[in-house]
Design an enzyme around this catalytic site. Structure first.
Site, PDB file in Angstrom:
ATOM      1  N   ARG A  19       0.831  -1.196   0.000  1.00  0.00           N
ATOM      2  CA  ARG A  19       0.000   0.000   0.000  1.00  0.00           C
ATOM      3  C   ARG A  19       0.866   1.246   0.000  1.00  0.00           C
ATOM      4  O   ARG A  19       1.861   1.305   0.732  1.00  0.00           O
ATOM      5  CB  ARG A  19      -0.898   0.002   1.245  1.00  0.00           C
ATOM      6  CG  ARG A  19      -2.123   0.874   1.133  1.00  0.00           C
ATOM      7  CD  ARG A  19      -2.965   0.788   2.375  1.00  0.00           C
ATOM      8  NE  ARG A  19      -3.427  -0.562   2.693  1.00  0.00           N
ATOM      9  CZ  ARG A  19      -4.221  -0.861   3.715  1.00  0.00           C
ATOM     10  NH1 ARG A  19      -4.611   0.091   4.533  1.00  0.00           N
ATOM     11  NH2 ARG A  19      -4.592  -2.105   3.941  1.00  0.00           N
ATOM     12  N   SER A 110      -8.429   0.221   0.232  1.00  0.00           N
ATOM     13  CA  SER A 110      -9.226  -0.088   1.415  1.00  0.00           C
ATOM     14  C   SER A 110      -9.884   1.178   1.958  1.00  0.00           C
ATOM     15  O   SER A 110     -10.602   1.863   1.247  1.00  0.00           O
ATOM     16  CB  SER A 110      -8.349  -0.776   2.465  1.00  0.00           C
ATOM     17  OG  SER A 110      -9.114  -1.251   3.540  1.00  0.00           O
ATOM     18  N   HIS A 111      -9.608   1.526   3.219  1.00  0.00           N
ATOM     19  CA  HIS A 111     -10.243   2.684   3.854  1.00  0.00           C
ATOM     20  C   HIS A 111      -9.290   3.873   3.936  1.00  0.00           C
ATOM     21  O   HIS A 111      -9.612   4.879   4.575  1.00  0.00           O
ATOM     22  CB  HIS A 111     -10.710   2.319   5.261  1.00  0.00           C
ATOM     23  CG  HIS A 111      -9.592   1.928   6.176  1.00  0.00           C
ATOM     24  ND1 HIS A 111      -8.958   0.715   6.086  1.00  0.00           N
ATOM     25  CD2 HIS A 111      -8.960   2.605   7.169  1.00  0.00           C
ATOM     26  CE1 HIS A 111      -8.008   0.662   6.992  1.00  0.00           C
ATOM     27  NE2 HIS A 111      -7.986   1.792   7.670  1.00  0.00           N
ATOM     28  N   LYS A 120      -4.067  -6.366  -2.368  1.00  0.00           N
ATOM     29  CA  LYS A 120      -4.291  -7.494  -1.467  1.00  0.00           C
ATOM     30  C   LYS A 120      -4.187  -8.762  -2.307  1.00  0.00           C
ATOM     31  O   LYS A 120      -4.782  -8.843  -3.388  1.00  0.00           O
ATOM     32  CB  LYS A 120      -5.666  -7.396  -0.796  1.00  0.00           C
ATOM     33  CG  LYS A 120      -5.785  -6.222   0.176  1.00  0.00           C
ATOM     34  CD  LYS A 120      -7.165  -6.147   0.817  1.00  0.00           C
ATOM     35  CE  LYS A 120      -7.245  -4.972   1.794  1.00  0.00           C
ATOM     36  NZ  LYS A 120      -8.591  -4.830   2.400  1.00  0.00           N
ATOM     37  N   ASP A 247     -16.691  -0.261   4.252  1.00  0.00           N
ATOM     38  CA  ASP A 247     -15.490   0.487   3.898  1.00  0.00           C
ATOM     39  C   ASP A 247     -15.325   0.484   2.383  1.00  0.00           C
ATOM     40  O   ASP A 247     -16.167  -0.053   1.650  1.00  0.00           O
ATOM     41  CB  ASP A 247     -14.259  -0.062   4.630  1.00  0.00           C
ATOM     42  CG  ASP A 247     -13.769  -1.391   4.090  1.00  0.00           C
ATOM     43  OD1 ASP A 247     -14.561  -2.105   3.453  1.00  0.00           O
ATOM     44  OD2 ASP A 247     -12.587  -1.717   4.315  1.00  0.00           O
ATOM     45  N   ASP A 249     -13.574  -1.026   0.186  1.00  0.00           N
ATOM     46  CA  ASP A 249     -13.499  -2.253  -0.620  1.00  0.00           C
ATOM     47  C   ASP A 249     -14.368  -3.379  -0.070  1.00  0.00           C
ATOM     48  O   ASP A 249     -14.260  -4.518  -0.506  1.00  0.00           O
ATOM     49  CB  ASP A 249     -12.050  -2.712  -0.796  1.00  0.00           C
ATOM     50  CG  ASP A 249     -11.413  -3.226   0.497  1.00  0.00           C
ATOM     51  OD1 ASP A 249     -11.712  -2.658   1.567  1.00  0.00           O
ATOM     52  OD2 ASP A 249     -10.615  -4.169   0.433  1.00  0.00           O
ATOM     53  N   ASP A 251     -14.719  -5.100   2.785  1.00  0.00           N
ATOM     54  CA  ASP A 251     -14.359  -6.215   3.677  1.00  0.00           C
ATOM     55  C   ASP A 251     -14.499  -5.838   5.152  1.00  0.00           C
ATOM     56  O   ASP A 251     -14.196  -6.647   6.029  1.00  0.00           O
ATOM     57  CB  ASP A 251     -12.964  -6.777   3.374  1.00  0.00           C
ATOM     58  CG  ASP A 251     -11.848  -5.757   3.502  1.00  0.00           C
ATOM     59  OD1 ASP A 251     -12.106  -4.626   3.977  1.00  0.00           O
ATOM     60  OD2 ASP A 251     -10.707  -6.088   3.124  1.00  0.00           O
ATOM     61  N   ARG A 252     -14.986  -4.619   5.448  1.00  0.00           N
ATOM     62  CA  ARG A 252     -15.260  -4.224   6.831  1.00  0.00           C
ATOM     63  C   ARG A 252     -16.664  -3.634   6.908  1.00  0.00           C
ATOM     64  O   ARG A 252     -17.088  -2.888   6.030  1.00  0.00           O
ATOM     65  CB  ARG A 252     -14.238  -3.194   7.330  1.00  0.00           C
ATOM     66  CG  ARG A 252     -12.829  -3.755   7.434  1.00  0.00           C
ATOM     67  CD  ARG A 252     -11.936  -2.890   8.293  1.00  0.00           C
ATOM     68  NE  ARG A 252     -11.812  -1.542   7.767  1.00  0.00           N
ATOM     69  CZ  ARG A 252     -12.060  -0.434   8.465  1.00  0.00           C
ATOM     70  NH1 ARG A 252     -12.459  -0.491   9.716  1.00  0.00           N
ATOM     71  NH2 ARG A 252     -11.894   0.740   7.905  1.00  0.00           N
ATOM     72  N   HIS A 332     -13.647  -6.355  10.432  1.00  0.00           N
ATOM     73  CA  HIS A 332     -13.406  -7.538   9.589  1.00  0.00           C
ATOM     74  C   HIS A 332     -14.065  -8.734  10.283  1.00  0.00           C
ATOM     75  O   HIS A 332     -13.734  -9.052  11.433  1.00  0.00           O
ATOM     76  CB  HIS A 332     -11.904  -7.820   9.464  1.00  0.00           C
ATOM     77  CG  HIS A 332     -11.146  -6.860   8.604  1.00  0.00           C
ATOM     78  ND1 HIS A 332     -11.078  -6.986   7.230  1.00  0.00           N
ATOM     79  CD2 HIS A 332     -10.414  -5.768   8.915  1.00  0.00           C
ATOM     80  CE1 HIS A 332     -10.330  -6.010   6.734  1.00  0.00           C
ATOM     81  NE2 HIS A 332      -9.919  -5.254   7.741  1.00  0.00           N
TER      82      HIS A 332
END
Length: 469
Positions: A19, A110-111, A120, A247, A249, A251-252, A332
């Protein structure tokens, strides 16, 4: 013969993923080299067969260019590419499992702020993290002269994904009067949520489903209450039962109840854990999770393991100990009973609704957690070159003060006492220390806060906790 060789900016090869900041620490050339050397690693594990890699991206403005370059690198390494398009990360994971892929890459920030992006990855449905990422950097530094041309095909898995995640609601009859607000935050979940709500037996309203990498309405991080203002307004205005936020993407997840309270990630995990019927294998809570969550589940007969924070650490541990369920404070959530064991915020929201369908009472459940005095997750700025040495110094001081039975050093410093607990750990994704303090009375909370304050002051770090309760 051309040799592909590359040095990545040292800050982008992180613990859980790769990242960086676009055009500052992360460039298009990095994406090509990540694809190329990741492809070589996948081919090394698959010597006698064709190597198939699934790839997907989130909705950030930089994602299309990064994906194009990553695919070019994968092709040059000799891998065949299955391009799933623009999706939340869980659809990439689903594609990897459904297609039995040799590797998978999601382009996502992501966030993080909109000028960030990253990668990822998985190899053969196993998390690619930690030493794997460092080895990729070493391999790139050494270089390779392999030059091939893999094939590229496009595939849309929305239908198969929705069919799978909606199975827990297949016979739902008690949700027709429930009203749900879904906040996509202009992230990658927008399109799939719009399709999903047409198929579930609730009254649904979707906010900010247009995928826009500028995130014009609010930042897509559901763990921060400042990003949930509109969601709470709509839950109140529409007299809704629940609000779900995702979030960037997908996943949260964050969940807001009809009292406009954000349910913290550890408590949400504990509620969802009640859907796991088999109690043979431990449920995993991350090290930031409350003592009360562990106690609640143990009272129901579940075994509970406190483990390292980080989605890759959790997924890896689940496979090792055959855990069917895990969750983190950050939102998550991982189901491995009738699902694949990866973090999928959309599927987690369906499992939440399945519990409501089965007449689990959220308000009654939340009463168990009312009489505690705790901080949320507190972040204190601390540079990357200092944060881990601070933790090592504090470990020595903690060992001097507390008996070993009270201490957990699996990820930072966690001390569990009869009066409550506290955590001090170094973030693996940000320049910060992470703190949590939880006392079973106000007086014990204050005393624990003083303990932590004294430890931090010994390293010339200070913070105010009482205002966080």
């Amino acid at each position: 013969m051309k040799v592909y060789k590359h040095n990545f900016h040292p800050s982008i090869l992180r613990e859980y993923d790769i990242r960086g900041i676009i055009h500052k620490t992360l460039f298009d050339k990095d994406a090509f080299m990540i694809g190329y050397f990741f492809g070589l690693l996948c081919r090394e594990k698959n010597l006698n067969n064709e190597t198939n890699i699934v790839i997907s991206m989130d909705g950030r403005l930089s994602s299309p260019d990064l994906k194009k370059q990553t695919m070019s690198g994968l092709s040059k390494s000799g891998c065949n590419i299955i391009d799933l398009g623009l999706n939340p990360t869980p659809i990439l994971y689903f594609g990897s499992h459904n297609l039995n892929a040799d590797g998978a890459i999601q382009i996502t920030g992501s966030h993080n702020p909109k000028n960030y992006n990253g990668f990822k990855m998985m190899i053969k449905n196993e998390p690619f993290f930690g030493k794997d990422i460092q080895n990729l950097g070493i391999k790139a530094k050494s270089g390779s002269n392999i030059k091939m041309n893999g094939s590229i095909e496009s595939l849309n898995l929305d239908g198969k994904y929705l069919e799978k995640i909606l199975m827990p609601l297949a016979n739902a009859k008690n949700l027709k009067d429930k009203k749900i607000i879904w906040d996509c935050g202009n992230g990658a979940t927008g399109d799939i949520i719009n399709k999903m709500v047409k198929l579930i037996p609730c009254k649904n309203n979707v906010l900010y489903s247009e995928i826009d990498g500028n995130f014009p309405n609010h930042h897509p991080d559901p763990s921060n209450e400042n990003n949930l203002v509109k969601l709470k307004q709509e839950v109140k205005r529409q007299n809704a039962d629940f609000g779900f936020a995702f979030d960037g993407d997908g996943d949260r997840v964050g969940v807001v109840n009809n009292k406009l309270e954000l349910i913290s990630g550890d408590i949400l995990t504990t509620f969802l854990a009640q859907s796991i019927s088999k109690k043979k294998y431990p449920i995993i809570l991350d090290v930031k999770s409350s003592q009360k969550c562990k106690q609640f589940l143990e009272n129901l007969g579940y075994k509970v393991l406190i483990w390292k924070t980080g989605h890759s650490h959790i997924k890896n541990k689940m496979k090792i100990i055959k855990s069917q369920f895990a969750g983190e404070m950050s939102g998550h959530i991982f189901f491995g009973d009738t699902y694949y064991g990866y973090d999928d915020a959309i599927y987690s929201s369906i499992r939440f609704l399945a519990l409501i369908e089965a007449n689990y009472k959220l308000d009654e459940f939340l009463n168990y957690f009312k009489n505690s005095f705790s901080t949320p997750e507190i972040k204190i700025k601390c540079s990357d070159d200092k944060k881990f040495s601070v933790i090592e110094n504090l470990k020595l001081k903690t060992q001097d003060k507390y008996a070993a039975k009270y201490c957990n050093f699996i990820d930072g410093i966690r001390v569990d006492l009869d009066i409550g607990w506290f955590l001090i750990r170094a973030s693996n994704t940000e320049n910060s220390l992470i703190l949590r303090i939880d006392g079973n009375t106000k007086e014990n909370f204050v005393n624990l806060s003083k303990e932590v304050d004294a430890l931090l002051k010994s390293e010339k770090i200070s913070v105010n906790y009482v205002s966080q309760v």
